[in-house]
Design a protein around this motif. Sequence first.
Motif, short mmCIF file in Angstrom:
data_model
loop_
_atom_site.label_atom_id
_atom_site.label_comp_id
_atom_site.label_asym_id
_atom_site.label_seq_id
_atom_site.Cartn_x
_atom_site.Cartn_y
_atom_site.Cartn_z
N GLU A 136 118.97 84.25 121.14
CA GLU A 136 120.07 85.10 120.67
C GLU A 136 120.48 86.08 121.77
N GLY A 137 121.76 86.08 122.13
CA GLY A 137 122.26 86.99 123.15
C GLY A 137 122.15 86.46 124.57
N PHE A 138 121.53 85.30 124.76
CA PHE A 138 121.48 84.70 126.10
C PHE A 138 122.90 84.36 126.55
N SER A 139 123.18 84.55 127.81
CA SER A 139 124.49 84.17 128.32
C SER A 139 124.48 82.68 128.65
N VAL A 140 125.68 82.12 128.75
CA VAL A 140 125.81 80.72 129.16
C VAL A 140 125.17 80.52 130.53
N GLY A 141 125.36 81.51 131.43
CA GLY A 141 124.77 81.42 132.76
C GLY A 141 123.25 81.34 132.73
#
Length: 402
Positions: A136-141
């Motif tokens: 949760e909250g991880f960026s696509v990058g």
Amino acid sequence: MPLKAPRPVKYEPIPVIDLLMEMNVYSRLMLDLAYYSVVVKDTSIAYEVQRIEDKLDADWSLLVMQASLAVRSARDAEEMVSVYRMANALDKLSDSAADIAMLVIRDIGISEPVRAALLESEEVVTTIKVQNKGLEGFSVGRLYEIMTGFNILAIRRDNYWIINPGENEEIRLGDILIVRGTLDSLNTISNILGDKLALKKPVVEERENKIAKKIAYMKNITDVMIDLAFHAVVNNDKLAAIEVLNLEEIVDDTTHKMILTIIEKFHDNPEEAAGLLSFVISMENVADAAAELVTPLASNLPIHPIVKSVEEESIERIVRLKIPPSFKETSLGKLGLDELGAIPIAIYRGRKIIPLPNEDTVIKPNDILIVKIYSGMEENLNEKLDNYNIEIEGIEIREEED
């Protein structure tokens, strides 16, 4: 194509390179989304494809206006041909994608062989639901740092879409990611996200099997043509450009034979026949787009620097693997490139190109293997190929003197 009133277009001073980059990203995204909409019969994605196509039609008009104003000399005019050709090619891609998506909207001929064929491709598109609370909250990058070999095409969040999300876009629990990659890489990222890959190959009748295999062949060859065409214009590789034109003739011949076969096999089911014919013709149009892209290069016209810079900004890269003279012959499958999500496009052997190599294709000393990879994969690929003394480098092939 659906009949609709064109969007009113007035001149805006938008740089040609910006318009071309947008068309490049979204036309290829549209094709992926259209294929996926067929596999899962998803009309919401099909309508998204239509919406994007409407925007790209306006982009094409603005680009022609801006490019026309930029011509100041005969040399400018010669170089601008490649810009117009690229814009036309991307417009054809978007039109083809819209045609494929319209089959889903109209529920025409969404047959099992078509769906089966798309799952036979080197790259597939599927959905993965984010169910791992730890992400949760991880960026696509950050996802790309965890796992390479895939590309997130879009995110469905509640009742809206995030198309072509940037690397700073955060994912949320419950998001539906539409991703493209090899089956192995998609299985891995699916497990990381806490989901299970639900792709299953449909069961088809015997009369449909041959058609399904032909459609899979056409899908793979048109994908390779697009990749090879962009490689050709970026690297001034006339050999690759000629190969694209050769492949286009093969696709034309295959299309003609497919039309006859479909009419013969499905004379008792005109609706399914119509769907299959539309699908096959749309893939032929994709091949035509690839051929248009390389026409200036094959005609000895200069390629505008804008065209090269547009493709160099792509999230996917074409690299070459230089096989050393001491290399012991082995099959492509034993190199294990598929484990990294690397997609072989062609093999250069002297002045000969071998397109569509498969896992049984023998790799020989001094071959140059042309491979498509996603950004961030170079380090892992280098590490794996070090054991074979295979050098990996960006492609930069100079045109040989006649």
